[in-house]
Design an enzyme around this catalytic site. Structure first.
Site, PDB file in Angstrom:
ATOM      1  CG  HIS A  45      28.925  32.406  72.180  1.00 10.64           C
ATOM      2  ND1 HIS A  45      29.850  32.979  71.349  1.00 10.64           N
ATOM      3  CD2 HIS A  45      28.506  33.401  73.018  1.00 10.64           C
ATOM      4  CE1 HIS A  45      30.015  34.257  71.665  1.00 10.64           C
ATOM      5  NE2 HIS A  45      29.191  34.543  72.670  1.00 10.64           N
ATOM      6  CG  ASP A  65      28.864  35.035  76.641  1.00  9.43           C
ATOM      7  OD1 ASP A  65      28.460  33.852  76.662  1.00  9.43           O
ATOM      8  OD2 ASP A  65      29.843  35.394  75.965  1.00  9.43           O
ATOM      9  CD  GLU A  66      29.771  38.335  73.148  1.00 12.09           C
ATOM     10  OE1 GLU A  66      30.419  39.359  72.888  1.00 12.09           O
ATOM     11  OE2 GLU A  66      30.150  37.196  72.810  1.00 12.09           O
ATOM     12  CB  VAL A  67      21.474  36.074  74.299  1.00  9.67           C
ATOM     13  CG1 VAL A  67      20.284  35.416  73.608  1.00  9.67           C
ATOM     14  CG2 VAL A  67      22.066  35.146  75.351  1.00  9.67           C
ATOM     15  CD  GLU A  73      26.821  39.331  78.647  1.00 12.01           C
ATOM     16  OE1 GLU A  73      27.332  39.506  77.538  1.00 12.01           O
ATOM     17  OE2 GLU A  73      27.389  38.678  79.554  1.00 12.01           O
TER      18      GLU A  73
END
Length: 696
Positions: free
Chosen positions: A335, A396-398, A469
């Protein structure tokens, strides 16, 4: 000419009156028209705390009018009628007597505070005096009282008129043990509020409890018949959970400073105490760094849409005065596209079939030492500006596929795998997600270690918050790390707390996923730490406590946040979408676990909604068709002994506010004109007499 002079000299003859005369006359006219509304203190009036019940109930989906014997398929939607003088969130222990009423009068309330200086308390008293002594003179009427049907038990819609002798309370005493400058996770927000014939008292261990007590006091006072009234009340109150927050995303849509103030005003009203500030994301970087100013110069949506250091300090101070902590989040390593607009070397170039994808930059590059040096300097600035103990580092969300496509990162991952094998870990590079998780673990550990080292240099004890995560991928995080859940359910709460971590629960409180309709009850009934949901946790955790003590122990490590991601929510509509639905989560996080009755909560939530509107916060709907009386009038403008149609007087003031000056000017001109004319007439007479004598 003579007619004009007469009008100027005697304006009242021709109906030109002063504003005071007009207002007095209009008031008299209205007093005659509403003569039944002039009610002295000792005369009969409707007790606002004992209002009649109305036939509105919850049917599992909507609020509707309840008709006895109705077996038809349709329903008439109607929000519950707002309560009067009921606090939100519901206190832990609350007793009140609706038949013992007292009144307050501005200027006649002697407020006694501890001798030690406490600016936070002084600011709060000034704020709440305005809230308490500004009222709508609500007559607590609604059109359902006019409903006519013998099956609706009309007597329930009819209120009795009672005679009350309202004793004026003149004493307000604070008993506060200490005045801590900054709110913290361990802040004492408990308080005891008493209202009786001797006066009002708030007892608190710290100033933060006094703030919560003042907020409750503002809820239990109402203004009716131009009197500020409250019940005989005893409240002992404290929060169920220590961290009750709102996550605000200002990177997808920029939120103005005033909007953030309004969010925090709403938090104050709902006893929420943490603003988790998501300050950067792929779309923009609005934080104006002094060390790396190019981040916002090139990364903000527009050069004007930034938060300067002064803005941040002002927002933090605004929150501090309300017992609200501000926790920053700069999400890493993913992000972060907006960082690349000025610092492309920080991020990982993504490849497809061996060729770089133009402008597609993935997560931060974990293979470069310069990445960590940059972040170390950046967080040194962040820690020097933000005052709270906690920092949210994201995680998060890598997108591992980007790391896997980059030869530099893959080489680094192979080196990490070789190093691990030499240390008998037995992990070889296979080019899968597990290798990338190892890289993410390295990145997170090194980032946290660098921030901790920077914090030690500043004598600042820092704790970290990571997204879910970090736990599910089994990263090497210390036990004092807080894990924020955004997709895991109640089972995840049990496992995380069983492993010794604290947890912020947000999964059921995502506002960007709310669909139209009545949705607050879903926020209200979500309780991941109820006794039933935590039974599995107690089997894993070795506590030599009773079941009740186990729950208390878990509650100390359970926090909650309502998240308002702003992909589809803007500065212009965030308040309408946030409140009052977030109020439902606020009561869940503050009140006792036994407070779960949606139907009982609904009319109190309606009152809270109206209360927020009256304080100038543009909130949305809560339970369907209904109404709020929101126009404000300050009792200081009118006599406390009678009730008049104040709307009319306020409008008269607005309409004729310039007339006193105009009337004064006209009067002066009239006097001067009359004097001038009188002088000239006198001279003419003398000249005429002289001429007559000469003629003779």
């Amino acid at each position: 000419m003579n007619a004009v002079l007469v009008v100027l000299c005697f304006p009242s003859v021709f109906g030109i009156r002063s504003a005071r005369e007009i207002k007095a006359d209009d008031s008299t006219h209205k007093l005659k028209e509403f003569s039944n509304d002039i009610i002295n203190f000792d005369e009969n009036f409707e007790n606002p705390f004992s209002l009649p019940e109305v036939p509105v109930g919850w049917d599992g989906k909507d609020y509707k009018l309840n008709f006895r014997g109705n077996t038809l398929g349709f329903k008439l939607r109607r929000a519950p009628i707002p309560k009067a003088g009921f606090p939100w969130p519901k206190p832990q222990r609350y007793f009140s007597d609706s038949n013992k009423l007292y009144r307050l009068q501005k200027g006649k309330l002697d407020i006694k505070i501890p001798s030690s200086s406490c600016n936070t308390l002084h600011e709060a008293i000034s704020r709440y005096k305005k809230y308490i002594f500004t009222c709508t003179n609500d007559r607590f009427r609604n059109n359902l009282r006019n409903i006519f049907d013998r099956d609706l038990r009309k007597k329930l819609l009819r209120s009795t008129e009672n005679s009350f002798s309202l004793k004026m309370i003149t004493s307000f005493v604070f008993d506060i043990k200490q005045c801590t400058y900054l709110p913290s996770l361990s802040a004492d927000e408990s308080y005891k509020l008493t209202v009786n014939e001797h006066g009002i008292s708030i007892v608190a261990g710290d100033v933060w409890g006094a703030l919560r007590g003042l907020e409750t006091l503002s809820h239990i006072t109402v203004c009716s018949h131009n009197k500020v009234i409250l019940k005989d009340t005893e409240i002992e109150d404290f929060p169920r959970f220590p961290h009750r927050g709102i996550m605000v995303d200002t990177a997808r849509h920029f939120m103005s400073k005033e909007t953030l103030f309004q969010i925090m005003r709403g938090m104050e009203m709902n006893k929420m105490n943490v603003m988790h500030w998501h300050l950067s994301d792929d779309q923009s970087f609005p934080f104006q760094s002094k060390v790396f100013p190019e981040l916002s110069v090139k990364g903000a949506f527009h050069p004007s849409l930034v938060y300067t250091h002064d803005d941040v300090r002002e927002i933090i101070e605004f929150g501090r005065l309300r017992g609200i902590r501000v926790i920053p989040e700069f999400d890493t390593p993913a992000h972060t596209l907006s960082w690349s607009f000025s610092k492309p070397e920080l991020l990982t170039q993504c490849y497809h079939q061996g060729q770089p994808v133009p402008a597609l930059m993935g997560p931060m590059n974990p293979a470069r030492n310069s990445t960590y040096l940059f972040l170390r300097e950046f967080y040194k600035e962040v820690l020097g500006l933000f005052q709270d103990q906690f920092v949210h580092v994201g995680g998060d969300e890598v997108p591992f596929e980007c790391w896997n496509s980059n030869t530099e990162v893959v080489s680094f991952a192979k080196e990490m795998a070789r190093f691990s094998k030499e240390n008998h870990v037995g992990k070889m590079f296979n080019g899968n997600n597990q290798d990338m998780i190892r890289i993410l673990d390295y990145f997170t550990k090194r980032l946290i270690a660098d921030i901790k080292d920077t914090a030690k240099q500043k004598n600042n004890d820092v704790r970290f918050i990571v997204w879910e995560e970090a736990y599910t991928k089994k990263l090497s995080i210390s036990e004092n790390t807080v894990v924020q859940l955004w997709y895991g359910g109640q089972d995840s709460v049990s496992s995380i707390t069983a492993d010794g971590f604290s947890v912020i629960y947000s999964s059921c409180w995502y506002l960007d996923q709310v669909i139209p309709g009545i949705q607050w009850q879903k926020f209200y009934t979500c309780d991941p730490v109820s006794q039933r949901n935590m039974e599995g946790t107690f089997k894993k955790i070795v506590f030599s406590f009773s079941l009740e003590q186990n729950l208390k122990e878990i509650c100390l490590r359970f926090y909650g946040e309502v998240c308002i991601w702003s992909e589809h929510i803007t500065n212009e509509d965030v308040l309408v979408k946030l409140w009052p639905i977030a109020s439902a989560a606020a009561e869940r996080l503050w009140s006792a676990p036994s407070v779960t009755n949606v139907e009982e909560a609904a009319p109190r939530l309606e009152e809270q909604r109206c209360r927020m509107l009256r304080r100038g916060i543009p909130v949305g709907s809560s339970s369907g068709p209904g109404f709020c009386i929101v126009q404000e009038h300050s009792p200081q403008d009118f006599s406390f002994g009678t009730y008049t149609k104040n709307n009319f007087i306020v409008h008269s003031k607005r309409r004729y506010k310039h007339l006193p000056g105009i009337s004064f000017v006209i009067s002066i001109l009239g006097i001067l004109a009359c004097v001038y004319v009188s002088k000239r007439t006198f001279l003419y007479k003398i000249v005429g007499l002289l001429r007559g004598r000469r003629g003779k």
